[in-house]
Enzyme design. Structure first.
Site, PDB file in Angstrom:
ATOM      1  N   CYS B  86      20.578 139.307  87.509  1.00  0.00           N
ATOM      2  CA  CYS B  86      21.959 138.809  87.515  1.00  0.00           C
ATOM      3  C   CYS B  86      22.868 139.700  86.657  1.00  0.00           C
ATOM      4  O   CYS B  86      23.132 140.825  87.024  1.00  0.00           O
ATOM      5  CB  CYS B  86      21.967 137.345  87.087  1.00  0.00           C
ATOM      6  SG  CYS B  86      23.446 136.460  87.596  1.00  0.00           S
ATOM      7  N   HIS B 203      17.452 134.593  90.521  1.00  0.00           N
ATOM      8  CA  HIS B 203      16.773 134.442  89.225  1.00  0.00           C
ATOM      9  C   HIS B 203      15.305 134.067  89.409  1.00  0.00           C
ATOM     10  O   HIS B 203      14.982 132.877  89.413  1.00  0.00           O
ATOM     11  CB  HIS B 203      17.455 133.328  88.421  1.00  0.00           C
ATOM     12  CG  HIS B 203      18.773 133.701  87.840  1.00  0.00           C
ATOM     13  ND1 HIS B 203      18.918 134.184  86.567  1.00  0.00           N
ATOM     14  CD2 HIS B 203      20.020 133.655  88.364  1.00  0.00           C
ATOM     15  CE1 HIS B 203      20.202 134.417  86.311  1.00  0.00           C
ATOM     16  NE2 HIS B 203      20.896 134.109  87.391  1.00  0.00           N
ATOM     17  N   GLU B 205      13.018 134.098  87.248  1.00  0.00           N
ATOM     18  CA  GLU B 205      12.489 133.399  86.061  1.00  0.00           C
ATOM     19  C   GLU B 205      12.790 131.901  86.111  1.00  0.00           C
ATOM     20  O   GLU B 205      12.177 131.126  85.392  1.00  0.00           O
ATOM     21  CB  GLU B 205      13.066 134.030  84.782  1.00  0.00           C
ATOM     22  CG  GLU B 205      14.463 133.580  84.367  1.00  0.00           C
ATOM     23  CD  GLU B 205      15.598 134.206  85.185  1.00  0.00           C
ATOM     24  OE1 GLU B 205      15.312 134.803  86.241  1.00  0.00           O
ATOM     25  OE2 GLU B 205      16.771 134.060  84.779  1.00  0.00           O
TER      26      GLU B 205
END
Lengths: 79, 230
Positions: B86, B203, B205
């Protein structure tokens, strides 16, 4: 010395903000508006010995930070 | 195997990355403040999401001049793995470590939702744990994720098979309708020419545990771990 820097989107790069503002203007009865492009305007105050030196330094600032030359053009005005 | 998570003023996904590495994958991780200049002993760097320097001027434009960034460039040049997520992706493009630029979303809105993605090249160190052509679902959260590159750069990315994720619909069709932000070629993630630097707007994660809904991002980390294990 004072300088002005104008950063604008290159031709052909879509400007969603400009598009939205144009839509708003049209809805406000400003139908004559054919295009809106939004850019940035910066005022710099600089210690420099000469106008040429100042312009060269600002050009470097534009290339390295003030503009992203992948999508933006810049124009420098030195007073 | 040690991960370094770079923290800029305004990073806000650094803890999510740390959690994924440390608690989900049980690997060593440490935060690296952006003023640090030594990356000794690290195997993989993560530039996390957030709003470094308040997104002033342009996203990533100021962070790329943080002291740590010269070390990051040196680390990447030597073949070290660098993952920008990002805002991290935005910083890597500004730093010239990845081509193109992330512009304001076409619809002008901040988009926070789960996005369907089609896996492109699955032979990179960031994507080897995915099946080629797999359709996965990973969250996006950005206002400036509209990937732009000129026609030559786009052609090079296609020819060199450097697109890792593309926005698609549930069936895997990479149509304009399935493009949330106006990105050229529905691009959501790319790698550099040598394949050791990846930038991704989604994302991974945030999608490493089933309790979070889906775990489709796990394979990014599994790929990296597999790559580092050699």
């Amino acid at each position: 010395m004072k300088a002005k820097v104008y950063v604008t989107l290159k031709k052909g790069v879509l400007d969603p903000q400009g598009r939205a503002v144009m839509g708003a203007l049209k809805s406000m009865d400003f139908g004559e508006v054919k295009d809106v492009r939004i850019g940035k305007f910066m005022e710099l105050e600089i210690d420099a010995a000469s106008k040429d030196e100042e312009t060269a330094r600002i050009k470097e600032m534009c290339e390295r930070l003030l503009a992203n030359t992948v999508i933006e053009n810049y124009r420098i005005e030195v007073e | 195997m040690k991960f370094g998570i770079i923290v800029f003023p305004g990073s806000n996904c650094d803890h999510d990355c740390y959690h994924a590495v440390k608690h989900v994958f049980n690997k060593e991780a440490r935060y690296i403040w952006h003023k640090e200049t030594s990356l000794e002993g690290l195997d993989c760097l993560i530039l996390p999401g957030g709003f470094s320097y308040g997104d002033y001027l342009r996203t990533g434009a100021i962070a790329r001049f943080s002291p740590v960034m010269s070390a990051v460039a040196g680390f990447a040049k030597k073949g070290g793995l660098v993952l920008g997520i990002c805002n991290g992706f935005q910083i890597l493009t500004e730093a010239g470590l990845l081509p193109g630029v992330l512009m304001r979303n076409k619809g002008l809105k901040f988009i926070c939702k789960r996005a369907w993605l089609k896996v492109g090249n699955n032979s990179t160190v960031f994507s080897s744990a995915y099946e080629a052509g797999a359709v996965v679902n990973i969250p996006i959260a950005h206002a400036d994720g509209n990937y732009f590159a000129d026609a030559d750069t786009m052609k090079r990315l296609e020819d060199e098979n450097r697109i890792i994720f593309r926005y698609c619909d549930k069936e895997g069709n990479t149509t304009p309708d399935a493009n949330p932000n106006g990105s050229c070629g529905n691009v959501a993630a790319i790698v550099n020419a040598s394949g050791n630097v990846m930038g991704t707007m989604p994302h991974p994660e945030r999608a490493c545990e089933d309790i979070l809904g889906r775990a489709d991002g796990r394979a990014v980390f599994e790929s990296i771990l597999r790559g580092l294990a050699g």
